[in-house]
Design a protein around this motif. Structure first.
Motif, PDB file in Angstrom:
ATOM      1  N   ALA A 235       0.736  -1.352   0.147  1.00  0.00           N
ATOM      2  CA  ALA A 235      -0.197  -0.332  -0.147  1.00  0.00           C
ATOM      3  C   ALA A 235       1.143   1.189   0.419  1.00  0.00           C
ATOM      4  O   ALA A 235       0.113   2.729  -0.764  1.00  0.00           O
ATOM      5  CB  ALA A 235      -0.998  -0.001   1.099  1.00  0.00           C
TER       6      ALA A 235
ATOM      7  N   THR B  18      -0.324   6.199   1.277  1.00  0.00           N
ATOM      8  CA  THR B  18      -1.200   4.864   1.194  1.00  0.00           C
ATOM      9  C   THR B  18      -2.601   5.559   1.238  1.00  0.00           C
ATOM     10  O   THR B  18      -3.274   6.485   1.258  1.00  0.00           O
ATOM     11  CB  THR B  18      -1.467   3.845   2.472  1.00  0.00           C
ATOM     12  OG1 THR B  18      -2.026   4.976   3.486  1.00  0.00           O
ATOM     13  CG2 THR B  18      -0.242   3.600   2.775  1.00  0.00           C
ATOM     14  N   PHE B  19      -3.197   5.085  -0.053  1.00  0.00           N
ATOM     15  CA  PHE B  19      -4.876   5.750  -0.583  1.00  0.00           C
ATOM     16  C   PHE B  19      -5.623   4.373  -1.129  1.00  0.00           C
ATOM     17  O   PHE B  19      -4.163   3.144  -1.801  1.00  0.00           O
ATOM     18  CB  PHE B  19      -4.327   6.384  -1.759  1.00  0.00           C
ATOM     19  CG  PHE B  19      -3.702   7.967  -1.812  1.00  0.00           C
ATOM     20  CD1 PHE B  19      -4.768   8.271  -0.876  1.00  0.00           C
ATOM     21  CD2 PHE B  19      -2.855   8.126  -2.806  1.00  0.00           C
ATOM     22  CE1 PHE B  19      -4.151  10.096  -0.366  1.00  0.00           C
ATOM     23  CE2 PHE B  19      -2.795   9.362  -2.258  1.00  0.00           C
ATOM     24  CZ  PHE B  19      -2.879  10.383  -1.317  1.00  0.00           C
ATOM     25  N   PRO B  20      -6.205   3.601  -0.939  1.00  0.00           N
ATOM     26  CA  PRO B  20      -7.065   2.716  -1.508  1.00  0.00           C
ATOM     27  C   PRO B  20      -6.780   2.837  -3.022  1.00  0.00           C
ATOM     28  O   PRO B  20      -6.852   1.285  -3.229  1.00  0.00           O
ATOM     29  CB  PRO B  20      -8.138   2.912  -0.945  1.00  0.00           C
ATOM     30  CG  PRO B  20      -8.289   4.423  -0.553  1.00  0.00           C
ATOM     31  CD  PRO B  20      -7.245   5.111   0.014  1.00  0.00           C
TER      32      PRO B  20
ATOM     33  N   ARG C 184      -1.717  -4.496   2.993  1.00  0.00           N
ATOM     34  CA  ARG C 184      -2.993  -4.132   2.972  1.00  0.00           C
ATOM     35  C   ARG C 184      -2.999  -5.657   3.942  1.00  0.00           C
ATOM     36  O   ARG C 184      -3.316  -7.056   3.331  1.00  0.00           O
ATOM     37  CB  ARG C 184      -3.363  -4.342   1.810  1.00  0.00           C
ATOM     38  CG  ARG C 184      -3.945  -2.785   1.117  1.00  0.00           C
ATOM     39  CD  ARG C 184      -3.970  -2.726   0.059  1.00  0.00           C
ATOM     40  NE  ARG C 184      -4.007  -1.074  -0.660  1.00  0.00           N
ATOM     41  CZ  ARG C 184      -3.886  -1.174  -1.666  1.00  0.00           C
ATOM     42  NH1 ARG C 184      -3.819  -1.801  -3.041  1.00  0.00           N
ATOM     43  NH2 ARG C 184      -3.896   0.201  -2.026  1.00  0.00           N
TER      44      ARG C 184
END
Lengths: 530, 530
Positions: free
Chosen positions: B215, B230-232, B260
């Motif tokens: 991530a 971290t970004f989804p 993750r």
């Protein structure tokens, strides 16, 4: 015919119900109309082209007007006012890879700037020319719109990069397949544009983002051809696909792209659940995705968006009955509407339903079934038409979006909405803002905010209001753990904020790649990097 | 204690059943033993260190021997023979990010080459020093092995980059989580190494490859620090995570990584199905994954691998009964063994079983249940010990792997196996080769080939046989639609073949990135790019 100064085809439009006027008046005040320019007026202002003649290039004034702007709010104001700062010097329509190579050679020889153009749907200024000493040529990929090959065994389809959404799906449907990529711009945006801007579609939960769908293809650059081979996966060093994804036309021109397709699903359905609160609705989403329940789409409107949508839906009596029923089931003022999709075999859908039912109960959801889901489905690509409808009433609407980790969702949404609502306090203007979450991941989700304010007394003043709000939204997002864009890319409008999330070294790396491919900065200058 | 010249801990070893000797003798001839060197002998040959003193650096000879080689077959032959061409001049064990920065400063000041070292499990020469005019320092990340933070809401865990597999899982298990990344090297390989080499684990079908699990995190480079947020998901231009994935130590040193994680599943089980033919078994896999049936693992041994595994399993009488039963059910000489995993809630597992049962019937599979699946599970990380067991009998075993699209799987497997079997014809030696497919994707799968031949009369001659076979395998793969590696990376051994799949421009891009981060070519030179 496609509108020159608004969204979509001029045979389609959207009317607001009567109740909408009162709602907007209460929310932000009476609308103010501004005068529209005509296409002929604007075309008459187009300056002489600076391009040397070439058989693939047209310098027709109307064509140049139609390729001058995208679909951002400033683009819209420019087109409505007719006050367009810069036009491309010409437009060309390559028909194949060789045409693209020829245009690159021409651009190099004549020191011309090139702007690759898909559907012209950017909401971040990707395809807008910036005033330049050099001539500017827009490459419209519209004629490269065919399904060129389908490998049914490996489920890989090869398309011309200019193929728009409906032609992607129609050509695949005829063979029993789907790509499953449905951004809201689907009607007009193209497969090449999706890749260049790292797009995401409404059913990304099943089909993946464009990053997962894009398998390889060809990029023509000033430095040569880059052919990215298709492998299901590889550990052979840095992934070249990733250079093309999000490259926004800075490295080269995508000509042919290979994507991972799926067999058409046996069944698909969309349903709506209401939850008493945002807390319960968003927790439900998080749990559903972290528990890996197979869904194809999830979207939750927050309380203000839910209320706004119910007000703007028309059918006042039916909505009143719905709200009475929901109230009896515990969903009152703070209620939130969740729309979800199930796609797959009958067996898979029934398994997902079973797994969902326990979660719905756990978070006090009220499942209203497929009636509102069908409504969502039939309107899923209609939202962009709303801007014209509001414009006719004297209002402007815009959106922005981000993504963040679950731990930060509530805090970021609250900050962004609060800042945007107070954004025009100095002008004594109200801003109506609401948000939904969608595109859920185990790690977090996207947040998509819509805001409405009324036109100021002039185009200039309206534009200044927008600039203020855009800066507030962007600044709040990047300094509070959000990405500057989850699905719309960087373009020119987001470029000033990119360094916050990429860092100094990260920005240098991207710049060094741009220089590697395009030493003279001829490809889409100003986009991605300021 | 960890073996210095073989796999794993010296308290663990693997014995071949008696039947194996006869089987191997028939397949490739009688084994030939070669003499082993001792650690003391090798340590006595280590030359004086060229490194300037530093508090973090040891120049102990044994340490330098233990960091000279990885786990490829040439590495193994070098360690067994004691004929090691190059040792690092020293080893350091940074304990935190600041230590790594200090070592980078030291390396720049003293013109030292740096080799980042995780578990030393590379089978492609990643961590082997190449003879150089400059002093060489190996950075062993073993002391950065802690779970530093766990965000349970967003399911993101932060680890020191040197954390080995068992410590990743043990620290997560204590909190009720798993990463789910189980490469065969799991016992020794590290989370940073997985990222740097784009690793894939046995249950990638559920948890994803390391690309999906990684991530963000920190990379320290000569050009500065790169902190990847971290970004989804994000559409904000090129993804910087992708620079770290597969970077193989060429851009910088990973210090802290965010991954993750998932909550521990309620249930997990592995089962074995036999199919009458490769065609039926591989079609079953393709259908299962393209129909999105939720599985956590799929692996099919081809007929020769199935036969070999049954022969080497011992338990002759039980196997005979099994084969009699399978024959009665239609699985004879060409039969193929498929192992699959189900992981999730009881409800999800039961839904998957229901969906699978129809497919098993369609392709005439014989489900033998969990007995052999449990056997696979308990031995899942034991295969690397097989090399020592075979060595004791006078044989060498090696593997190579690739991935390709479904449309090319059968053809590529046939070509590779045929070429490798004939590879030592000039030496009048037999090569026993067999393959399994695993890591299935809707687009294709990986192919993993194992081959055995007997030692030649000397180390030198044995090494020459291997070089011949390695070139045949690599060349056949890259010129027939396979990637040079699906899960082991490029290192030094695969670097000569990389240009075939990346193309000339692609190679230039990777080289330009390397130069951007490391202008003086001090970071792991010779790896990834020749």
């Amino acid at each position: 015919m496609r509108r020159w100064n608004g969204w979509g085809d001029d045979s389609t439009s959207m009317a607001l119900p009567e109740s909408a006027g009162e709602f907007l008046n209460n929310a932000v005040g009476a609308g103010q109309l501004l005068p529209d320019a005509t296409l002929a007026e604007v075309a008459s202002k187009v300056p002489e082209s600076r391009l040397a003649a070439h058989k693939l290039i047209t310098t027709d004034a109307t064509e140049r007007v139609r390729h001058a702007k995208g679909q951002s709010l400033p683009d819209y104001l420019a087109m409505r006012s007719g006050d367009i700062d810069c036009f491309p010097d010409g437009v060309c329509y390559p028909e194949n890879r060789q045409d693209v190579k020829d245009i690159l050679t021409y651009a190099k020889a004549h020191n011309v700037e090139l702007i690759p153009y898909g559907g012209g749907t950017s909401v971040a200024g990707h395809i807008n020319p910036n005033a330049s000493q050099r001539a500017i040529l827009t490459l419209d990929m519209a004629r490269m719109n065919q399904l060129m090959h389908l490998d049914e065994d490996s489920q890989i389809a090869t398309f011309g990069a200019g193929t728009p959404g409906p032609m992607v799906e129609a050509q695949l449907l005829a063979r029993g397949y789907t790509l499953g990529h449905f951004p809201q711009s689907f009607e007009l945006s193209t497969i090449g544009g999706w890749i260049a801007s790292r797009s995401s579609g409404q059913q990304s939960l099943r089909y993946g983002r464009i990053e997962q769908l894009f398998a390889g293809g060809n990029l023509e650059t000033f430095a040569g051809s880059l052919d990215v081979a298709t492998f299901p996966a590889s550990s052979a060093g840095p992934d070249l696909r990733e250079l093309l994804l999000g490259s926004e036309g800075r490295f080269g021109i995508l000509t042919e792209v290979k994507v991972r397709v799926s067999k058409l699903a046996e069944k698909e359905q969309f349903s709506v659940i209401f939850f008493p609160s945002w807390q319960q609705a968003s927790q439900f989403c998080k749990e559903a995705v972290q528990q890996r329940i197979a869904l194809s789409m999830l979207r939750v409107s927050n309380a203000v968006e839910t209320q706004t949508q119910l007000k703007l839906a028309g059918h006042e009596k039916a909505i009143a009955w719905l709200e009475r029923y929901l109230s009896w089931r515990g969903c009152n003022a703070g209620k939130c509407m969740l729309t979800f999709g199930l796609t797959g075999s009958k067996e898979q859908i029934s398994a997902s339903k079973k797994q969902l039912s326990r979660l719905i109960k756990q978070f006090n959801g009220v499942n209203t079934g497929q009636l509102l889901g069908k409504k969502w489905q039939s309107n899923r690509f209609r939202s962009p038409y709303l801007r014209d409808a509001l414009w006719q009433q004297g209002y402007v609407v815009d959106t922005f979006e981000t993504a963040t980790d679950w731990g930060n969702v509530d805090s970021l949404m609250a900050k962004v909405e609060s800042n945007i609502r107070q954004g025009l306090a100095a002008e004594s203007e109200q801003v109506h803002a609401f948000t939904h979450l969608s595109h859920v991941y185990s790690q977090g989700c996207s947040l998509y905010t819509t805001y409405v304010f009324r036109n100021a007394s002039s185009y200039q003043a309206t534009m200044e209001c927008w600039q203020k709000l855009k800066h507030i939204a962007s600044d709040t997002i990047v300094h509070n753990g959000g990405t500057i864009s989850h699905q719309h890319g960087v373009g020119k409008d987001h470029a000033p904020y990119l360094h916050v999330e990429k860092g100094e070294l990260g920005m240098k790396v991207i710049a060094s790649l741009t220089e590697h491919f395009d030493a003279d900065n001829q490809l889409n200058p100003g986009t991605l990097l300021e």
